[in-house]
Write an enzyme that holds these catalytic residues in place. Structure first.
Site, PDB file in Angstrom:
ATOM      1  N   LYS A  18      36.797  45.038  35.305  1.00 41.62           N
ATOM      2  CA  LYS A  18      36.435  46.431  34.963  1.00 41.62           C
ATOM      3  C   LYS A  18      37.405  47.029  33.958  1.00 41.62           C
ATOM      4  O   LYS A  18      36.993  47.635  32.983  1.00 41.62           O
ATOM      5  CB  LYS A  18      36.473  47.342  36.209  1.00 41.62           C
ATOM      6  CG  LYS A  18      35.494  47.024  37.285  1.00 41.62           C
ATOM      7  CD  LYS A  18      35.581  48.070  38.397  1.00 41.62           C
ATOM      8  CE  LYS A  18      36.926  48.125  39.088  1.00 41.62           C
ATOM      9  NZ  LYS A  18      37.259  46.981  39.921  1.00 41.62           N
ATOM     10  N   ARG A  92      35.244  55.265  44.473  1.00 42.07           N
ATOM     11  CA  ARG A  92      35.367  54.071  45.309  1.00 42.07           C
ATOM     12  C   ARG A  92      34.837  54.312  46.717  1.00 42.07           C
ATOM     13  O   ARG A  92      34.812  53.389  47.515  1.00 42.07           O
ATOM     14  CB  ARG A  92      36.846  53.712  45.418  1.00 42.07           C
ATOM     15  CG  ARG A  92      37.269  52.443  44.735  1.00 42.07           C
ATOM     16  CD  ARG A  92      38.749  52.318  44.979  1.00 42.07           C
ATOM     17  NE  ARG A  92      39.304  51.043  44.714  1.00 42.07           N
ATOM     18  CZ  ARG A  92      39.786  50.625  43.552  1.00 42.07           C
ATOM     19  NH1 ARG A  92      39.672  51.384  42.492  1.00 42.07           N
ATOM     20  NH2 ARG A  92      40.345  49.446  43.451  1.00 42.07           N
ATOM     21  N   ARG A 131      46.475  36.472  38.167  1.00 46.49           N
ATOM     22  CA  ARG A 131      47.124  37.697  37.685  1.00 46.49           C
ATOM     23  C   ARG A 131      48.422  37.938  38.446  1.00 46.49           C
ATOM     24  O   ARG A 131      49.410  38.391  37.884  1.00 46.49           O
ATOM     25  CB  ARG A 131      46.169  38.888  37.858  1.00 46.49           C
ATOM     26  CG  ARG A 131      46.689  40.160  37.217  1.00 46.49           C
ATOM     27  CD  ARG A 131      45.631  41.232  37.146  1.00 46.49           C
ATOM     28  NE  ARG A 131      45.405  41.844  38.439  1.00 46.49           N
ATOM     29  CZ  ARG A 131      44.418  42.722  38.697  1.00 46.49           C
ATOM     30  NH1 ARG A 131      43.587  43.070  37.741  1.00 46.49           N
ATOM     31  NH2 ARG A 131      44.285  43.258  39.879  1.00 46.49           N
ATOM     32  N   ARG A 137      51.873  41.982  39.909  1.00 45.22           N
ATOM     33  CA  ARG A 137      51.519  43.286  40.470  1.00 45.22           C
ATOM     34  C   ARG A 137      51.759  43.258  41.970  1.00 45.22           C
ATOM     35  O   ARG A 137      51.394  42.296  42.642  1.00 45.22           O
ATOM     36  CB  ARG A 137      50.046  43.575  40.157  1.00 45.22           C
ATOM     37  CG  ARG A 137      49.841  44.917  39.496  1.00 45.22           C
ATOM     38  CD  ARG A 137      48.413  45.110  39.099  1.00 45.22           C
ATOM     39  NE  ARG A 137      47.575  45.411  40.248  1.00 45.22           N
ATOM     40  CZ  ARG A 137      46.303  45.808  40.140  1.00 45.22           C
ATOM     41  NH1 ARG A 137      45.768  45.937  38.964  1.00 45.22           N
ATOM     42  NH2 ARG A 137      45.594  46.062  41.219  1.00 45.22           N
ATOM     43  N   ARG A 148      41.748  43.971  49.901  1.00 42.67           N
ATOM     44  CA  ARG A 148      41.082  44.779  48.868  1.00 42.67           C
ATOM     45  C   ARG A 148      39.603  44.403  48.734  1.00 42.67           C
ATOM     46  O   ARG A 148      38.754  45.255  48.511  1.00 42.67           O
ATOM     47  CB  ARG A 148      41.806  44.630  47.531  1.00 42.67           C
ATOM     48  CG  ARG A 148      42.982  45.606  47.434  1.00 42.67           C
ATOM     49  CD  ARG A 148      44.091  45.122  46.558  1.00 42.67           C
ATOM     50  NE  ARG A 148      43.676  44.876  45.201  1.00 42.67           N
ATOM     51  CZ  ARG A 148      44.230  43.947  44.405  1.00 42.67           C
ATOM     52  NH1 ARG A 148      45.189  43.174  44.863  1.00 42.67           N
ATOM     53  NH2 ARG A 148      43.812  43.810  43.180  1.00 42.67           N
TER      54      ARG A 148
END
Ligand code: ADP
Length: 192
Positions: A18, A92, A131, A137, A148
């Site tokens: 996204k 969300r 990632r 992160r 998540r």
């Protein structure tokens, strides 16, 4: 020349791309990308009050309370004379979607289109782990990733139906070359 307001939403699970696609489409269409994840991470980095509050929530992979998110969105919209925006990672929850509708209505606006990026779950996990290795992160570890995805299915997936009923939803596959996905998005939006 005055440009007309335009409100786009990018919907999809974590790792669907996204953020990447929203940035590219924003650039091509002259829209401002509003990413709640990026805004929250900036607060965490800068150690603001909000940042301190949300850091542990984000690290667990849970959702930040709706009121805090909505305060951010109101603030961002206030900065713009004519809203021409892409929301990335917002709304969300059903409550956020309804609040956004009310907020837009006050401004005489509505959601113009919602782009849903679909990616198989195994591919999502692979991307998020990659990632994690590359960017480090704080919320990209295996346990949080699973959390998540779970939160997405429970809280965010119902929004697909919410927008589909209204006839503003465009569903696209988020796999394959990044450029091709961008072109597909621009095409379904009627921008090509
Ligand atoms: P991803 O989609 O890859 O999970 P984001 O950058 O969109 O990443 O979001 C990271 C985290 O920030 C989320 O797991 C959540 O804790 C918080 N967050 C971002 N946007 C929202 C939102 N609209 N409502 C609640 N929490 C949010």
């Amino acid at each position: 020349m005055e440009q007309r307001p335009y409100v786009l939403i990018f919907l999809g699970p974590p790792g669907a791309g996204k953020g990447t696609q929203a940035a590219r489409v924003a650039e091509r269409l002259g829209l401002k990308k509003i990413s709640t994840g990026d805004i929250l991470r900036a607060h965490v980095r800068e150690g603001t009050e909000l940042g301190k509050k949300v850091a542990p929530i984000m690290e667990r992979g849970d959702l930040v309370p709706d009121e805090l998110i909505l305060a951010i969105i109101r603030e961002e919209l206030k900065k713009l004379d004519t809203p021409r925006v892409i929301f990335d990672g917002f709304p969300r929850t059903r409550a956020q979607a309804e609040a956004l509708d009310r907020l837009l209505e006050e401004l005489g606006l509505k959601v113009d289109a919602v782009v849903l990026l679909e990616v198989p779950t195994e591919e999502l996990v692979k991307r998020l782990l990659k990632r994690a290795r590359e960017e480090g992160r704080a919320d990209d570890n295996e346990e949080t990733i699973r959390r998540r995805l779970e939160v997405y299915q429970k809280e965010t997936e119902p929004l697909i139906d919410y927008y589909a009923r209204r006839g503003v939803l465009f569903t696209l596959q988020g796999t394959g070359p990044v450029d091709e996905i961008t072109e597909c998005i621009l095409k379904v939006l009627g921008a090509l």
